[in-house]
Structures are given as C-alpha cells and as structure tokens.
Design a protein around this motif. Structure first.
Motif, PDB file in Angstrom:
ATOM      1  N   ALA A 110      13.618 -21.269 -20.496  1.00 19.59           N
ATOM      2  CA  ALA A 110      12.133 -20.343 -20.007  1.00 19.59           C
ATOM      3  C   ALA A 110      12.341 -19.389 -18.922  1.00 19.59           C
ATOM      4  CB  ALA A 110      10.885 -21.347 -19.482  1.00 19.59           C
ATOM      5  N   HIS A 111      13.312 -18.437 -19.092  1.00 21.33           N
ATOM      6  CA  HIS A 111      13.632 -17.254 -18.442  1.00 21.33           C
ATOM      7  C   HIS A 111      14.389 -16.459 -19.088  1.00 21.33           C
ATOM      8  CE1 HIS A 111      15.388 -15.146 -14.933  1.00 21.33           C
ATOM      9  NE2 HIS A 111      14.352 -15.353 -14.049  1.00 21.33           N
ATOM     10  N   PRO A 112      13.667 -15.046 -18.912  1.00 19.90           N
ATOM     11  CA  PRO A 112      14.685 -14.013 -19.692  1.00 19.90           C
ATOM     12  C   PRO A 112      16.101 -13.718 -19.645  1.00 19.90           C
ATOM     13  CG  PRO A 112      12.403 -13.167 -18.855  1.00 19.90           C
ATOM     14  CD  PRO A 112      12.680 -14.673 -18.378  1.00 19.90           C
ATOM     15  N   MET A 113      16.304 -13.911 -18.382  1.00 17.42           N
ATOM     16  CA  MET A 113      17.827 -13.842 -18.067  1.00 17.42           C
ATOM     17  C   MET A 113      18.921 -14.923 -18.546  1.00 17.42           C
ATOM     18  SD  MET A 113      19.961 -13.373 -14.416  1.00 17.42           S
ATOM     19  CE  MET A 113      19.348 -11.580 -14.047  1.00 17.42           C
ATOM     20  N   ARG A 114      18.122 -15.988 -18.474  1.00 23.69           N
ATOM     21  CA  ARG A 114      18.856 -17.332 -19.091  1.00 23.69           C
ATOM     22  C   ARG A 114      18.980 -17.163 -20.584  1.00 23.69           C
ATOM     23  NH1 ARG A 114      15.849 -20.325 -14.908  1.00 23.69           N
ATOM     24  NH2 ARG A 114      14.253 -21.183 -16.338  1.00 23.69           N
ATOM     25  N   ILE A 115      17.977 -16.720 -21.356  1.00 24.75           N
ATOM     26  CA  ILE A 115      18.077 -16.337 -22.628  1.00 24.75           C
ATOM     27  C   ILE A 115      19.298 -15.140 -22.892  1.00 24.75           C
ATOM     28  CG2 ILE A 115      16.790 -15.183 -24.671  1.00 24.75           C
ATOM     29  CD1 ILE A 115      15.864 -18.095 -24.171  1.00 24.75           C
ATOM     30  N   ARG A 116      19.020 -14.214 -22.005  1.00 23.82           N
ATOM     31  CA  ARG A 116      20.295 -12.990 -22.302  1.00 23.82           C
ATOM     32  C   ARG A 116      21.456 -13.856 -22.132  1.00 23.82           C
ATOM     33  NH1 ARG A 116      22.641 -10.080 -25.100  1.00 23.82           N
ATOM     34  NH2 ARG A 116      23.687  -8.146 -23.867  1.00 23.82           N
ATOM     35  N   ILE A 117      21.752 -14.644 -21.026  1.00 21.54           N
ATOM     36  CA  ILE A 117      23.159 -15.230 -20.834  1.00 21.54           C
ATOM     37  C   ILE A 117      23.378 -15.913 -21.952  1.00 21.54           C
ATOM     38  CG2 ILE A 117      24.126 -17.130 -19.334  1.00 21.54           C
ATOM     39  CD1 ILE A 117      22.510 -16.039 -16.960  1.00 21.54           C
ATOM     40  N   LEU A 118      22.597 -16.748 -22.690  1.00 25.07           N
ATOM     41  CA  LEU A 118      22.737 -17.546 -23.861  1.00 25.07           C
ATOM     42  C   LEU A 118      23.297 -16.929 -25.021  1.00 25.07           C
ATOM     43  CD1 LEU A 118      20.251 -20.607 -23.516  1.00 25.07           C
ATOM     44  CD2 LEU A 118      22.644 -20.381 -22.808  1.00 25.07           C
ATOM     45  N   GLU A 119      22.551 -15.432 -25.058  1.00 22.94           N
ATOM     46  CA  GLU A 119      22.847 -14.443 -26.024  1.00 22.94           C
ATOM     47  C   GLU A 119      24.074 -14.212 -26.061  1.00 22.94           C
ATOM     48  OE1 GLU A 119      18.434 -12.925 -27.057  1.00 22.94           O
ATOM     49  OE2 GLU A 119      19.712 -11.617 -25.748  1.00 22.94           O
ATOM     50  N   VAL A 120      24.689 -13.778 -24.752  1.00 22.57           N
ATOM     51  CA  VAL A 120      26.018 -13.277 -24.445  1.00 22.57           C
ATOM     52  C   VAL A 120      26.985 -14.387 -24.787  1.00 22.57           C
ATOM     53  CG1 VAL A 120      27.626 -12.860 -22.477  1.00 22.57           C
ATOM     54  CG2 VAL A 120      25.296 -11.323 -22.887  1.00 22.57           C
ATOM     55  N   LEU A 121      26.860 -15.633 -24.416  1.00 24.51           N
ATOM     56  CA  LEU A 121      27.750 -16.782 -24.583  1.00 24.51           C
ATOM     57  C   LEU A 121      27.765 -17.451 -26.125  1.00 24.51           C
ATOM     58  CD1 LEU A 121      26.998 -19.005 -21.671  1.00 24.51           C
ATOM     59  CD2 LEU A 121      29.086 -17.421 -21.980  1.00 24.51           C
ATOM     60  N   SER A 122      26.766 -16.690 -26.531  1.00 22.78           N
ATOM     61  CA  SER A 122      26.661 -16.971 -28.404  1.00 22.78           C
ATOM     62  C   SER A 122      27.788 -16.172 -29.090  1.00 22.78           C
ATOM     63  CB  SER A 122      25.374 -16.432 -29.092  1.00 22.78           C
ATOM     64  OG  SER A 122      24.583 -17.572 -28.582  1.00 22.78           O
ATOM     65  N   GLU A 123      28.344 -15.050 -28.226  1.00 22.06           N
ATOM     66  CA  GLU A 123      29.419 -14.361 -28.846  1.00 22.06           C
ATOM     67  C   GLU A 123      30.628 -14.805 -28.458  1.00 22.06           C
ATOM     68  OE1 GLU A 123      28.202 -10.422 -27.429  1.00 22.06           O
ATOM     69  OE2 GLU A 123      26.306 -10.458 -28.365  1.00 22.06           O
ATOM     70  N   GLY A 124      30.803 -15.809 -27.586  1.00 21.02           N
ATOM     71  CA  GLY A 124      32.100 -16.265 -27.167  1.00 21.02           C
ATOM     72  C   GLY A 124      32.127 -16.572 -25.791  1.00 21.02           C
ATOM     73  N   ASP A 125      33.006 -17.335 -24.941  1.00 20.73           N
ATOM     74  CA  ASP A 125      32.921 -17.890 -23.859  1.00 20.73           C
ATOM     75  C   ASP A 125      33.227 -16.537 -22.836  1.00 20.73           C
ATOM     76  OD1 ASP A 125      33.144 -20.174 -25.107  1.00 20.73           O
ATOM     77  OD2 ASP A 125      35.091 -20.926 -24.394  1.00 20.73           O
ATOM     78  N   LYS A 126      32.554 -16.525 -21.611  1.00 20.97           N
ATOM     79  CA  LYS A 126      32.876 -15.605 -20.699  1.00 20.97           C
ATOM     80  C   LYS A 126      32.574 -16.050 -19.357  1.00 20.97           C
ATOM     81  CE  LYS A 126      31.715 -12.007 -23.660  1.00 20.97           C
ATOM     82  NZ  LYS A 126      32.173 -12.589 -24.853  1.00 20.97           N
ATOM     83  N   THR A 127      33.305 -15.280 -18.253  1.00 22.69           N
ATOM     84  CA  THR A 127      33.283 -15.443 -16.885  1.00 22.69           C
ATOM     85  C   THR A 127      31.984 -15.099 -16.337  1.00 22.69           C
ATOM     86  OG1 THR A 127      34.360 -13.481 -16.240  1.00 22.69           O
ATOM     87  CG2 THR A 127      35.808 -15.311 -16.759  1.00 22.69           C
ATOM     88  N   VAL A 128      31.546 -15.286 -15.056  1.00 21.50           N
ATOM     89  CA  VAL A 128      30.334 -14.974 -14.618  1.00 21.50           C
ATOM     90  C   VAL A 128      30.749 -13.290 -14.405  1.00 21.50           C
ATOM     91  CG1 VAL A 128      29.057 -14.720 -12.315  1.00 21.50           C
ATOM     92  CG2 VAL A 128      29.993 -16.666 -12.903  1.00 21.50           C
ATOM     93  N   ASN A 129      31.803 -12.771 -13.846  1.00 27.01           N
ATOM     94  CA  ASN A 129      31.942 -11.361 -13.893  1.00 27.01           C
ATOM     95  C   ASN A 129      31.684 -10.670 -15.209  1.00 27.01           C
ATOM     96  OD1 ASN A 129      32.634 -11.250 -11.301  1.00 27.01           O
ATOM     97  ND2 ASN A 129      34.648 -11.553 -11.479  1.00 27.01           N
ATOM     98  N   GLU A 130      32.354 -11.030 -16.265  1.00 25.44           N
ATOM     99  CA  GLU A 130      32.125 -10.514 -17.702  1.00 25.44           C
ATOM    100  C   GLU A 130      30.412 -10.873 -18.135  1.00 25.44           C
ATOM    101  OE1 GLU A 130      36.283 -11.602 -20.117  1.00 25.44           O
ATOM    102  OE2 GLU A 130      34.718 -13.322 -19.903  1.00 25.44           O
ATOM    103  N   ILE A 131      29.898 -11.809 -17.885  1.00 26.79           N
ATOM    104  CA  ILE A 131      28.481 -11.646 -18.039  1.00 26.79           C
ATOM    105  C   ILE A 131      27.608 -10.984 -17.130  1.00 26.79           C
ATOM    106  CG2 ILE A 131      26.379 -13.428 -17.885  1.00 26.79           C
ATOM    107  CD1 ILE A 131      28.323 -15.778 -18.278  1.00 26.79           C
TER     108      ILE A 131
END
Length: 110
Positions: free
Chosen positions: A17-38
C-alpha cells in the motif's frame, strides 16, 4: 485457519500500500537489484528506497542477500510479478470503463 489467512492477506496488501513499494516490486519483477540500482531506476533517494525495502522485507515480500559490500534484493515469491500484472489489468479495465462512460456522457450532450 480462515482467520489466519485473512490476516496474512491483510498484512500482505498493507505491505503493497505505497506507490514507491509498488514501483520497487515492479523493478524487482525484472530481476534482482541492489539498492543503488533500484534508486537509479526509480530516481529516488537511497534512504527512501532503503526505508521502503525494509518494510517489504519485514513483511516477507522481498529478500536480500549480501554480495560483497552490497545487498541484492529479490522477490521472495515470483507470483508477486503476476499479482502486479493482474492489478494493472484491473486498472486498465477500470480505465476503459471510465472512458466509455465519459464518451457516452459526451454523446448525450451533443
């Protein structure tokens, strides 16, 4: 059991329930990432990204593993990607319905 499942679902959806968390999950859906990459992909400060990742980790939505000096984040369950896709389709259906309603209202005015 049913009450436990309902509680799990409620906590799971709270984690989303937070737009940034949704965006983070969308990014991680494309593959594993570091904090800097996200951070680079979504264009946000590292502290904000780290804070949201901490919430997602505490709710067991993402996991992190240390690789050298970095932590690499991933989705704990690949079905989260499917859930995000279904949510997008629901949004698209809602949008199509709204557009259709507006077009009907416009046609009635003419």
């Amino acid at each position: 059991m049913n009450a436990e499942l309902q509680q799990f679902k409620a906590e799971f959806f709270k984690a989303l329930a937070h737009p940034m968390r949704i965006r983070i999950l969308e990014v991680l859906s494309e593959g594993d990432k570091t904090v800097n990459e996200i951070q680079t992909i979504i264009g946000s400060e590292g502290s904000a990204v780290s804070q949201q990742l901490a919430i997602l980790r505490s709710k067991n939505v993402v996991s992190g593993s240390k690789e050298g000096t970095s932590v690499v984040y991933s989705l704990r369950d690949p079905l989260v990607k499917d859930l995000l896709e279904v949510a997008k389709r629901i949004f698209d259906n809602h949008l199509v319905g709204t557009i259709t309603m507006l077009e009907s209202m416009r046609a009635m005015d003419n």
